[in-house]
Design a protein around this motif. Structure first.
Motif, PDB file in Angstrom:
ATOM      1  N   SER A  35       6.511   2.032  -9.980  1.00 60.76           N
ATOM      2  CA  SER A  35       7.738   1.540  -9.340  1.00 60.76           C
ATOM      3  C   SER A  35       7.889   2.097  -7.924  1.00 60.76           C
ATOM      4  O   SER A  35       8.352   1.396  -7.021  1.00 60.76           O
ATOM      5  CB  SER A  35       8.969   1.837 -10.182  1.00 60.76           C
ATOM      6  N   GLU A  36       7.506   3.347  -7.719  1.00 63.64           N
ATOM      7  CA  GLU A  36       7.536   3.918  -6.368  1.00 63.64           C
ATOM      8  C   GLU A  36       6.582   3.179  -5.439  1.00 63.64           C
ATOM      9  O   GLU A  36       6.908   2.892  -4.283  1.00 63.64           O
ATOM     10  CB  GLU A  36       7.169   5.404  -6.387  1.00 63.64           C
ATOM     11  N   LEU A  37       5.410   2.862  -5.958  1.00 64.46           N
ATOM     12  CA  LEU A  37       4.425   2.131  -5.157  1.00 64.46           C
ATOM     13  C   LEU A  37       4.911   0.717  -4.848  1.00 64.46           C
ATOM     14  O   LEU A  37       4.771   0.240  -3.717  1.00 64.46           O
ATOM     15  CB  LEU A  37       3.070   2.099  -5.875  1.00 64.46           C
ATOM     16  N   ILE A  38       5.495   0.045  -5.836  1.00 58.76           N
ATOM     17  CA  ILE A  38       6.035  -1.303  -5.608  1.00 58.76           C
ATOM     18  C   ILE A  38       7.110  -1.241  -4.529  1.00 58.76           C
ATOM     19  O   ILE A  38       7.142  -2.076  -3.623  1.00 58.76           O
ATOM     20  CB  ILE A  38       6.591  -1.911  -6.913  1.00 58.76           C
ATOM     21  N   ASN A  39       7.970  -0.251  -4.619  1.00 58.67           N
ATOM     22  CA  ASN A  39       9.029  -0.094  -3.631  1.00 58.67           C
ATOM     23  C   ASN A  39       8.436   0.083  -2.225  1.00 58.67           C
ATOM     24  O   ASN A  39       8.881  -0.546  -1.268  1.00 58.67           O
ATOM     25  CB  ASN A  39       9.924   1.088  -3.995  1.00 58.67           C
ATOM     26  N   LYS A  40       7.450   0.935  -2.088  1.00 60.34           N
ATOM     27  CA  LYS A  40       6.821   1.176  -0.794  1.00 60.34           C
ATOM     28  C   LYS A  40       6.111  -0.081  -0.289  1.00 60.34           C
ATOM     29  O   LYS A  40       6.199  -0.431   0.888  1.00 60.34           O
ATOM     30  CB  LYS A  40       5.840   2.344  -0.903  1.00 60.34           C
ATOM     31  N   LEU A  41       5.429  -0.780  -1.199  1.00 56.35           N
ATOM     32  CA  LEU A  41       4.685  -1.979  -0.800  1.00 56.35           C
ATOM     33  C   LEU A  41       5.609  -3.143  -0.447  1.00 56.35           C
ATOM     34  O   LEU A  41       5.176  -4.093   0.203  1.00 56.35           O
ATOM     35  CB  LEU A  41       3.716  -2.381  -1.918  1.00 56.35           C
ATOM     36  N   SER A  42       6.866  -3.058  -0.838  1.00 50.95           N
ATOM     37  CA  SER A  42       7.810  -4.129  -0.501  1.00 50.95           C
ATOM     38  C   SER A  42       8.011  -4.234   1.013  1.00 50.95           C
ATOM     39  O   SER A  42       8.511  -5.243   1.504  1.00 50.95           O
ATOM     40  CB  SER A  42       9.146  -3.927  -1.204  1.00 50.95           C
ATOM     41  N   LEU A  43       7.611  -3.206   1.748  1.00 48.05           N
ATOM     42  CA  LEU A  43       7.656  -3.270   3.212  1.00 48.05           C
ATOM     43  C   LEU A  43       6.758  -4.390   3.747  1.00 48.05           C
ATOM     44  O   LEU A  43       7.013  -4.929   4.826  1.00 48.05           O
ATOM     45  CB  LEU A  43       7.209  -1.941   3.824  1.00 48.05           C
ATOM     46  N   LEU A  44       5.739  -4.738   2.991  1.00 53.10           N
ATOM     47  CA  LEU A  44       4.827  -5.802   3.413  1.00 53.10           C
ATOM     48  C   LEU A  44       5.520  -7.157   3.428  1.00 53.10           C
ATOM     49  O   LEU A  44       5.306  -7.961   4.318  1.00 53.10           O
ATOM     50  CB  LEU A  44       3.600  -5.850   2.492  1.00 53.10           C
ATOM     51  N   SER A  45       6.308  -7.402   2.405  1.00 47.89           N
ATOM     52  CA  SER A  45       7.051  -8.653   2.307  1.00 47.89           C
ATOM     53  C   SER A  45       8.127  -8.489   1.234  1.00 47.89           C
ATOM     54  O   SER A  45       7.803  -8.316   0.062  1.00 47.89           O
ATOM     55  CB  SER A  45       6.115  -9.805   1.918  1.00 47.89           C
ATOM     56  N   PRO A  46       9.381  -8.567   1.624  1.00 46.86           N
ATOM     57  CA  PRO A  46      10.446  -8.388   0.640  1.00 46.86           C
ATOM     58  C   PRO A  46      10.532  -9.531  -0.378  1.00 46.86           C
ATOM     59  O   PRO A  46      11.116  -9.379  -1.432  1.00 46.86           O
ATOM     60  CB  PRO A  46      11.717  -8.326   1.491  1.00 46.86           C
ATOM     61  N   SER A  47       9.887 -10.661  -0.073  1.00 45.24           N
ATOM     62  CA  SER A  47       9.975 -11.806  -0.978  1.00 45.24           C
ATOM     63  C   SER A  47       8.876 -11.808  -2.038  1.00 45.24           C
ATOM     64  O   SER A  47       8.916 -12.605  -2.965  1.00 45.24           O
ATOM     65  CB  SER A  47       9.906 -13.109  -0.176  1.00 45.24           C
ATOM     66  N   LYS A  48       7.892 -10.923  -1.911  1.00 47.01           N
ATOM     67  CA  LYS A  48       6.795 -10.888  -2.876  1.00 47.01           C
ATOM     68  C   LYS A  48       6.718  -9.502  -3.503  1.00 47.01           C
ATOM     69  O   LYS A  48       6.822  -8.502  -2.809  1.00 47.01           O
ATOM     70  CB  LYS A  48       5.472 -11.224  -2.179  1.00 47.01           C
ATOM     71  N   GLU A  49       6.544  -9.469  -4.812  1.00 45.94           N
ATOM     72  CA  GLU A  49       6.380  -8.191  -5.493  1.00 45.94           C
ATOM     73  C   GLU A  49       4.892  -7.884  -5.603  1.00 45.94           C
ATOM     74  O   GLU A  49       4.102  -8.733  -6.017  1.00 45.94           O
ATOM     75  CB  GLU A  49       7.009  -8.239  -6.886  1.00 45.94           C
ATOM     76  N   TYR A  50       4.547  -6.694  -5.238  1.00 44.19           N
ATOM     77  CA  TYR A  50       3.141  -6.288  -5.229  1.00 44.19           C
ATOM     78  C   TYR A  50       2.808  -5.431  -6.444  1.00 44.19           C
ATOM     79  O   TYR A  50       2.215  -4.363  -6.316  1.00 44.19           O
ATOM     80  CB  TYR A  50       2.824  -5.554  -3.930  1.00 44.19           C
ATOM     81  N   ALA A  51       3.181  -5.908  -7.606  1.00 46.12           N
ATOM     82  CA  ALA A  51       2.971  -5.137  -8.832  1.00 46.12           C
ATOM     83  C   ALA A  51       1.487  -4.912  -9.109  1.00 46.12           C
ATOM     84  O   ALA A  51       1.092  -3.798  -9.480  1.00 46.12           O
ATOM     85  CB  ALA A  51       3.623  -5.840 -10.015  1.00 46.12           C
ATOM     86  N   GLU A  52       0.669  -5.933  -8.939  1.00 47.79           N
ATOM     87  CA  GLU A  52      -0.762  -5.777  -9.230  1.00 47.79           C
ATOM     88  C   GLU A  52      -1.396  -4.751  -8.298  1.00 47.79           C
ATOM     89  O   GLU A  52      -2.177  -3.897  -8.732  1.00 47.79           O
ATOM     90  CB  GLU A  52      -1.484  -7.120  -9.096  1.00 47.79           C
ATOM     91  N   LEU A  53      -1.045  -4.820  -7.032  1.00 45.17           N
ATOM     92  CA  LEU A  53      -1.549  -3.858  -6.059  1.00 45.17           C
ATOM     93  C   LEU A  53      -1.084  -2.444  -6.407  1.00 45.17           C
ATOM     94  O   LEU A  53      -1.870  -1.488  -6.357  1.00 45.17           O
ATOM     95  CB  LEU A  53      -1.083  -4.253  -4.656  1.00 45.17           C
ATOM     96  N   ALA A  54       0.167  -2.314  -6.796  1.00 45.35           N
ATOM     97  CA  ALA A  54       0.710  -1.013  -7.183  1.00 45.35           C
ATOM     98  C   ALA A  54       0.016  -0.461  -8.421  1.00 45.35           C
ATOM     99  O   ALA A  54      -0.304   0.731  -8.485  1.00 45.35           O
ATOM    100  CB  ALA A  54       2.211  -1.122  -7.423  1.00 45.35           C
ATOM    101  N   VAL A  55      -0.248  -1.324  -9.389  1.00 42.41           N
ATOM    102  CA  VAL A  55      -0.944  -0.890 -10.611  1.00 42.41           C
ATOM    103  C   VAL A  55      -2.364  -0.436 -10.275  1.00 42.41           C
ATOM    104  O   VAL A  55      -2.829   0.597 -10.770  1.00 42.41           O
ATOM    105  CB  VAL A  55      -0.957  -2.013 -11.676  1.00 42.41           C
ATOM    106  N   ASP A  56      -3.037  -1.189  -9.413  1.00 50.24           N
ATOM    107  CA  ASP A  56      -4.394  -0.789  -9.010  1.00 50.24           C
ATOM    108  C   ASP A  56      -4.385   0.580  -8.344  1.00 50.24           C
ATOM    109  O   ASP A  56      -5.185   1.457  -8.683  1.00 50.24           O
ATOM    110  CB  ASP A  56      -5.002  -1.821  -8.055  1.00 50.24           C
ATOM    111  N   LEU A  57      -3.481   0.786  -7.404  1.00 54.55           N
ATOM    112  CA  LEU A  57      -3.397   2.074  -6.716  1.00 54.55           C
ATOM    113  C   LEU A  57      -3.072   3.201  -7.686  1.00 54.55           C
ATOM    114  O   LEU A  57      -3.686   4.276  -7.632  1.00 54.55           O
ATOM    115  CB  LEU A  57      -2.336   2.012  -5.612  1.00 54.55           C
ATOM    116  N   ASN A  58      -2.139   2.954  -8.583  1.00 54.28           N
ATOM    117  CA  ASN A  58      -1.754   3.971  -9.561  1.00 54.28           C
ATOM    118  C   ASN A  58      -2.910   4.304 -10.505  1.00 54.28           C
ATOM    119  O   ASN A  58      -3.178   5.475 -10.787  1.00 54.28           O
ATOM    120  CB  ASN A  58      -0.538   3.499 -10.351  1.00 54.28           C
ATOM    121  N   ASP A  59      -3.602   3.286 -10.982  1.00 58.43           N
ATOM    122  CA  ASP A  59      -4.725   3.537 -11.895  1.00 58.43           C
ATOM    123  C   ASP A  59      -5.868   4.262 -11.194  1.00 58.43           C
ATOM    124  O   ASP A  59      -6.524   5.124 -11.787  1.00 58.43           O
ATOM    125  CB  ASP A  59      -5.219   2.224 -12.516  1.00 58.43           C
ATOM    126  N   ILE A  60      -6.126   3.924  -9.940  1.00 59.91           N
ATOM    127  CA  ILE A  60      -7.161   4.633  -9.177  1.00 59.91           C
ATOM    128  C   ILE A  60      -6.770   6.099  -9.028  1.00 59.91           C
ATOM    129  O   ILE A  60      -7.597   6.994  -9.216  1.00 59.91           O
ATOM    130  CB  ILE A  60      -7.403   3.966  -7.807  1.00 59.91           C
TER     131      ILE A  60
END
Length: 86
Positions: free
Chosen positions: A7-32
């Protein structure tokens, strides 16, 4: 392991575009991140343990599995990054 949460990563990634949720990107970063922590422990245990040949092979296979997991998420992350970068 007190790393970032998804959720912290999703929040930070929302800076890229507030209209799109970057859950997959956040999960990848978290799992790495989590796999990296696990990999560090596996390698540390490998060096600090007295293992017979069979146990050493098992430990190396576990390291390989973790590296495969990181690689899978890296490929997914790379694909996501291509879609958001110019």
């Amino acid at each position: 392991m007190n790393g970032p949460t998804v959720s912290e990563l999703i929040n930070k990634l929302s800076l890229l575009s507030p209209s799109k949720e970057y859950a997959e990107l956040a999960v990848d970063l978290n799992d790495i991140y989590e796999s990296n922590e696990k990999l560090k422990l596996l390698i540390k245990n490998l060096c600090n343990s007295s293992l017979d040949k069979e146990a050493l092979i098992d430990q190396l296979m576990e390291i390989e599995l973790e590296l495969d997991h990181i690689n899978w998420h890296y490929k997914s992350l790379k694909k996501e990054l291509k879609s958001i970068t110019p």
